[in-house]
Scaffold this motif. Structure first.
Motif: not given
Length: 278
Positions: A36, A61, A33
């Motif tokens: 990202r 990502a 995450e």
């Protein structure tokens, strides 16, 4: 770059982050995450091969990552991790996630082996203490950043036959609250995550748990566990909002409120349920 409610930049956007226990589960989800969100991540794990797998996922990502081996129960390895991160980032990280941990449970207090107590506390509690001890002064000196400590609803749930795990996570909660008070006004925030079930490999074979604990834990994770990616997103958004506590699931919130409002009846009910389940 979006702003948080306090007027500053989002701490987790383009973060320079260190994540312990990033070889799987919540730690891997945090790392991905952060990738990202455009971050650079030092993916730390006791298993370097698993950490390397995570670095590839972070790159996929959209982020950048490097792997590092670290046993968080050993202070010298945590110091080395911090030094490695500073060399790669060119300065202290902006986000530190103390996530590494193991499951533990089954026997009653007095029957649970002391060696398993020591191993559980060495990783789950001392690992977080080491992370805070090493990284907090560096972030405080820089005047910015965020520390995320992964605890559990077990920190306040106090379920029978999980004493070592409960104690370790209660310690992480108390440590986080204390650290938050000490860092108030320094530009460094503290967030403590207290989830219930998360679909990870915390019940892996090398965790100190008996057969019943593994069976019950596996059942709970199948029926109530949330994906680690959702927990990571929720937690990082809470970091951006300056939240101290993240209690992400409905059952965790209910547990938190019940324990606060009815501590005596709650404890008696937990004891009765423990005997029935056994």
């Amino acid at each position: 770059m979006r702003l948080n409610p306090f007027g500053g930049p989002r701490r987790t956007a383009h973060a320079d982050a260190v994540v312990t226990g990033s070889g799987s589960g919540i730690g891997r989800a945090f790392a991905i995450e952060l990738g990202r969100r455009g971050g650079r991540v030092v993916c730390s794990d006791i298993d370097l091969d698993r950490a390397a797998e995570t670095t590839e996922l972070v790159a996929a990502a959209g982020g950048k990552a490097v792997e590092a081996a670290c046993d968080v129960a050993r202070i010298e390895q945590v110091i080395r991790l911090a030094d490695t991160a500073e060399q790669w980032f060119g300065g202290p990280p902006t986000v530190v996630i103390n996530n590494a941990g193991i499951g533990a449970g089954g026997p009653l207090i007095g029957d649970f082996p002391l060696a398993d107590w020591q191993r559980t506390l060495g990783i789950n509690l001392w690992g977080v203490i080491h992370g805070c001890h090493v990284f907090a002064p560096r972030l405080r000196a820089a005047g910015r950043g965020a520390i995320v400590n992964v605890a559990s609803a077990a920190a306040f749930g106090a379920a029978p036959r999980m004493a070592a795990y409960n104690v370790s996570k209660a310690g992480v909660l108390a440590l986080s609250e204390t650290l938050s008070a000490e860092l108030a006004g320094t530009g460094v925030s503290v967030t403590v995550l207290c989830p219930t079930g998360v679909k990870t490999n915390i019940l892996q074979a090398d965790s100190p748990m008996d057969e019943l604990a593994e069976r019950l834990g596996g059942t709970l994770l199948r029926w109530t566990g949330r994906p680690p990616a959702a927990i990571a997103r929720t937690t990082l958004d809470a970091v951006d909002g300056g939240s101290l506590y993240v209690v992400p699931q409905i059952e965790a919130k209910l547990l938190w409120q019940t324990k606060r409002l009815l501590p005596g009846p709650y404890t008696r009910a937990a004891g009765l349920l423990g005997r029935i389940v056994r």
